[in-house]
Each structure stands twice: as structure tokens, then as C-alpha cells.
Design an enzyme around this catalytic site. Structure first.
Site, PDB file in Angstrom:
ATOM      1  N   TYR A 155       2.906  14.129 -60.197  1.00  0.00           N
ATOM      2  CA  TYR A 155       1.720  13.339 -60.569  1.00  0.00           C
ATOM      3  C   TYR A 155       1.734  11.987 -59.832  1.00  0.00           C
ATOM      4  CZ  TYR A 155      -2.289  12.185 -63.480  1.00  0.00           C
ATOM      5  OH  TYR A 155      -3.547  11.860 -63.912  1.00  0.00           O
ATOM      6  N   LYS A 162      -3.332   5.715 -63.312  1.00  0.00           N
ATOM      7  CA  LYS A 162      -3.736   5.871 -64.715  1.00  0.00           C
ATOM      8  C   LYS A 162      -3.196   4.721 -65.577  1.00  0.00           C
ATOM      9  CE  LYS A 162      -6.113   9.758 -64.484  1.00  0.00           C
ATOM     10  NZ  LYS A 162      -7.586   9.687 -64.444  1.00  0.00           N
TER      11      LYS A 162
HETATM   12  N1  NAD Z   1      -7.777  18.308 -65.760  1.00  0.00           N
HETATM   13  C1  NAD Z   1      -6.760  17.719 -66.313  1.00  0.00           C
HETATM   14  O1  NAD Z   1      -5.698  18.341 -66.549  1.00  0.00           O
HETATM   15  C2  NAD Z   1      -6.857  16.272 -66.677  1.00  0.00           C
HETATM   16  C3  NAD Z   1      -5.942  15.744 -67.621  1.00  0.00           C
HETATM   17  C4  NAD Z   1      -6.017  14.402 -67.957  1.00  0.00           C
HETATM   18  C5  NAD Z   1      -6.965  13.602 -67.352  1.00  0.00           C
HETATM   19  N2  NAD Z   1      -7.839  14.148 -66.438  1.00  0.00           N
HETATM   20  C6  NAD Z   1      -8.820  13.245 -65.833  1.00  0.00           C
HETATM   21  O2  NAD Z   1     -10.120  13.679 -66.136  1.00  0.00           O
HETATM   22  C7  NAD Z   1     -11.005  13.169 -65.142  1.00  0.00           C
HETATM   23  C8  NAD Z   1     -11.894  14.290 -64.666  1.00  0.00           C
HETATM   24  O3  NAD Z   1     -11.155  15.251 -63.955  1.00  0.00           O
HETATM   25  P1  NAD Z   1     -11.398  16.816 -64.102  1.00  0.00           P
HETATM   26  O4  NAD Z   1     -10.080  17.408 -64.471  1.00  0.00           O
HETATM   27  O5  NAD Z   1     -12.588  17.095 -64.895  1.00  0.00           O
HETATM   28  O6  NAD Z   1     -11.610  17.252 -62.573  1.00  0.00           O
HETATM   29  P2  NAD Z   1     -12.925  17.322 -61.661  1.00  0.00           P
HETATM   30  O7  NAD Z   1     -12.414  17.553 -60.288  1.00  0.00           O
HETATM   31  O8  NAD Z   1     -13.883  18.297 -62.207  1.00  0.00           O
HETATM   32  O9  NAD Z   1     -13.548  15.857 -61.791  1.00  0.00           O
HETATM   33  C9  NAD Z   1     -13.137  14.773 -60.993  1.00  0.00           C
HETATM   34  C10 NAD Z   1     -14.418  14.100 -60.568  1.00  0.00           C
HETATM   35  O10 NAD Z   1     -14.162  12.873 -59.885  1.00  0.00           O
HETATM   36  C11 NAD Z   1     -15.230  12.710 -59.000  1.00  0.00           C
HETATM   37  N3  NAD Z   1     -14.955  11.690 -57.989  1.00  0.00           N
HETATM   38  C12 NAD Z   1     -13.850  11.535 -57.225  1.00  0.00           C
HETATM   39  N4  NAD Z   1     -14.023  10.486 -56.378  1.00  0.00           N
HETATM   40  C13 NAD Z   1     -15.261   9.959 -56.656  1.00  0.00           C
HETATM   41  C14 NAD Z   1     -16.020   8.878 -56.126  1.00  0.00           C
HETATM   42  N5  NAD Z   1     -15.559   8.125 -55.128  1.00  0.00           N
HETATM   43  N6  NAD Z   1     -17.254   8.638 -56.638  1.00  0.00           N
HETATM   44  C15 NAD Z   1     -17.759   9.400 -57.634  1.00  0.00           C
HETATM   45  N7  NAD Z   1     -17.085  10.444 -58.176  1.00  0.00           N
HETATM   46  C16 NAD Z   1     -15.859  10.722 -57.674  1.00  0.00           C
HETATM   47  C17 NAD Z   1     -15.363  14.088 -58.378  1.00  0.00           C
HETATM   48  O11 NAD Z   1     -16.613  14.218 -57.714  1.00  0.00           O
HETATM   49  C18 NAD Z   1     -15.256  14.959 -59.598  1.00  0.00           C
HETATM   50  O12 NAD Z   1     -16.535  15.182 -60.144  1.00  0.00           O
HETATM   51  C19 NAD Z   1     -10.135  12.556 -64.062  1.00  0.00           C
HETATM   52  O13 NAD Z   1     -10.027  11.158 -64.276  1.00  0.00           O
HETATM   53  C20 NAD Z   1      -8.793  13.209 -64.310  1.00  0.00           C
HETATM   54  O14 NAD Z   1      -7.704  12.447 -63.833  1.00  0.00           O
HETATM   55  C21 NAD Z   1      -7.804  15.451 -66.104  1.00  0.00           C
END
Ligand code: NAD
Length: 255
Positions: A155, A162
Site C-alpha cells: 500500500y 491517506k
Molecule cells: N476499494 C478499496 O478496497 C478501498 C478501500 C478503502 C478506501 N478506498 C478508497 O475509496 C476511494 C474510491 O476508490 P474505489 O475503490 O471506488 O476505486 P475507483 O477506481 O472506482 O475510484 C477511484 C476514482 O478516483 C478517480 N480519480 C483519480 N484521479 C482523479 C483526478 N485527478 N480527478 C478526478 N478523479 C480522479 C478515478 O477517476 C476513479 O473514479 C479511493 O479514495 C480509495 O482509496 C478504496
């Protein structure tokens, strides 16, 4: 009656149907909210357009959150269309692929900047751009991960980003609190999305979590959306600056 009846909000970070942002937007709409879906580029706009096809109460706004001009234009569009915003959801993260594997110590200066800028600073930039149009008592949330507090090999720099994001949540809660605006972070456990698949060893993390969580299964996207709904609604008035885990309890375990 829905928990967000009559409320207007924006949800950034819908890449596809699996995106956490989509689960939140979908549930918020079911609870009566009118929503602008923020998408990063043309390709995602096409995908999101299909998701909202035939649904009322949705519109799309395309914005790269790393681009100040686009962010200003987005705020102007939202002001024109909604007048004011009752909530905003930041569900956005990115790091260079090579920095999400191997040793954290190898993180390049550029990789550190990319991860921190996109995954933490965009939350601050979003709040600043929307500050003027936030309604009194608006609710703002972001998505974080346990890697901010603990070492999850692979990570890496995203954990550092984060940690910055969670600190930013507390500072924004302080800055915006005098207008009754609340700022919180949701910390989901691992969920199979595009962003998650970019982390080497993600499947292993998912396996370990499934075995060791008190609930003996990973948390689901829909459960993250439920807690987000609580934070976006008036049910959570009085709650600000917090990080709330939706991880089947994994974060309480020592082993
Ligand atoms: N999936 C997991 O296991 C998990 C766990 C904890 C936290 N998260 C967090 O949840 C959030 C969403 O992630 P997800 O898992 O739904 O994946 P995802 O890939 O579906 O979403 C990530 C989003 O970030 C957007 N993004 C990245 N750079 C960008 C920019 N410059 N401008 C605008 N948008 C931008 C992407 O277009 C995408 O829509 C993230 O912050 C991720 O770290 C995810």
C-alpha cells in the site's frame, strides 16, 4: 421519506459500477437527493452516463480534480444548477503503479507528489472550491484506508497519502465548523474495484481480512454506502472530523 429528501450534492470518483462513489450516489439518490456525478474524463463520463440512464435526479460534471481551472468551472456549474450544495463526496485516489509494490523506501519524489496531490490535496482543493456554495450544515466526506495507520505491504505511499487525507479531514472540520459544515472520513475495508486492483497483493489482503475480521467476511460496497448515507444525512449532526471504519471490524484486531 428518504434521509436526503430535498438535498443537493456532488459525488466525485465514479469510474464504473464497482466504484464506491457509485454505490454512495445510487443510495443517496434512492433517499431523495439530487446529485451531480463527478467524473475524471470522457471515457468515465460515457460509463457514468449509462449508469444514470433513465434515472431522474442525476447529472454529470466532468472534472480532473488536479486541474484548478476545471475545478473552478465545476464549482460555477454546480452553483448555476443547484444554487447551494448540501453534501459533497470525495472518493478519489491515485498513485503510480510502481509505487504500489515492493519497498516503500523506493518511492520516487515524483511518485510521492502524484499520490499526495491526487489522493489528499484534491480533498482540500475540492472543499475550497465548493466552500462558497456549501449550505449551512452541509456534510462533506472522503474515503480513506487503514493503510494510513498500519503497514500493509504494497500500500506504501498511498498509506502516507491517506494519513494526510485523514489529517486534512480534521483541519477542514475545524475550518468549516463555524458554519455548521461537517467533514468526515469513511474507512472501508478492501473492496474489489479498479483502484484496489492496482495494489499488488490486493487479493492476499482480501483473503487475510476475510479470515481474521470479527465478521469473517470483507465489508461490502453497499455497507460503505450505508455509513456514507448516515454521515451525509442529518442523523449524524454532531459528528465531525472523524474517521469511521466500515471494515467488518478488521481494524480492532491485533493479530
Ligand atoms: N476499494 C478499496 O478496497 C478501498 C478501500 C478503502 C478506501 N478506498 C478508497 O475509496 C476511494 C474510491 O476508490 P474505489 O475503490 O471506488 O476505486 P475507483 O477506481 O472506482 O475510484 C477511484 C476514482 O478516483 C478517480 N480519480 C483519480 N484521479 C482523479 C483526478 N485527478 N480527478 C478526478 N478523479 C480522479 C478515478 O477517476 C476513479 O473514479 C479511493 O479514495 C480509495 O482509496 C478504496
Amino acid at each position: 421519506m428518504g434521509l436526503l429528501e430535498g438535498k443537493r450534492g456532488v459525488v466525485f470518483g465514479v469510474a464504473n459500477q464497482r466504484s464506491i462513489a457509485w454505490a454512495v450516489a445510487d443510495l443517496a439518490a434512492q433517499h431523495g437527493a439530487t446529485i451531480a456525478i463527478g467524473v475524471q474524463n470522457e471515457r468515465m463520463a460515457e460509463t457514468a452516463a449509462k449508469l444514470i440512464e433513465g434515472r431522474s435526479g442525476f447529472q454529470l460534471v466532468q472534472v480532473d480534480l488536479n486541474d484548478d481551472e476545471q475545478l473552478t468551472a465545476c464549482a460555477e456549474t454546480l452553483k448555476r444548477q443547484f444554487g447551494a450544495l448540501d453534501f459533497a463526496v470525495h472518493s478519489v485516489a491515485y498513485a503510480l503503479r510502481e509505487d504500489l509494490a515492493g519497498r516503500f523506501i523506493e518511492t520516487s519524489r515524483e511518485g510521492f507528489k502524484v499520490a499526495l496531490e491526487t489522493s489528499a490535496y484534491t480533498f482540500v482543493a475540492m472543499a475550497k472550491a465548493l466552500e462558497e456554495i456549501f449550505a449551512e450544515d452541509a456534510s462533506v466526506i472522503t474515503m480513506t484506508y487503514l493503510g494510513s495507520q498500519r503497514v500493509l505491504p504494497g500500500y506504501n505511499v498511498m498509506g502516507v497519502a491517506k494519513a494526510a487525507l485523514e489529517a486534512a479531514t480534521r483541519y477542514l472540520a475545524h475550518d468549516l465548523g463555524d458554519r455548521g459544515i461537517r467533514v468526515n472520513a469513511v474507512s472501508p475495508g478492501p473492496i474489489n474495484t479498479v483502484a484496489a486492483r492496482g495494489i499488488r497483493g490486493f487479493t492476499q489482503i482480501l483473503d487475510v481480512v476475510s479470515q481474521r475480521t470479527p465478521l469473517k467476511r470483507p465489508a461490502e460496497q453497499a455497507e460503505v454506502a450505508n455509513t456514507s448515507l448516515y454521515l451525509l444525512s442529518d442523523l449524524s449532526r454532531g459528528v465531525t472530523g472523524q474517521t469511521i471504519y466500515v471494515d467488518s471490524g478488521y481494524s480492532v484486531m491485533g493479530l
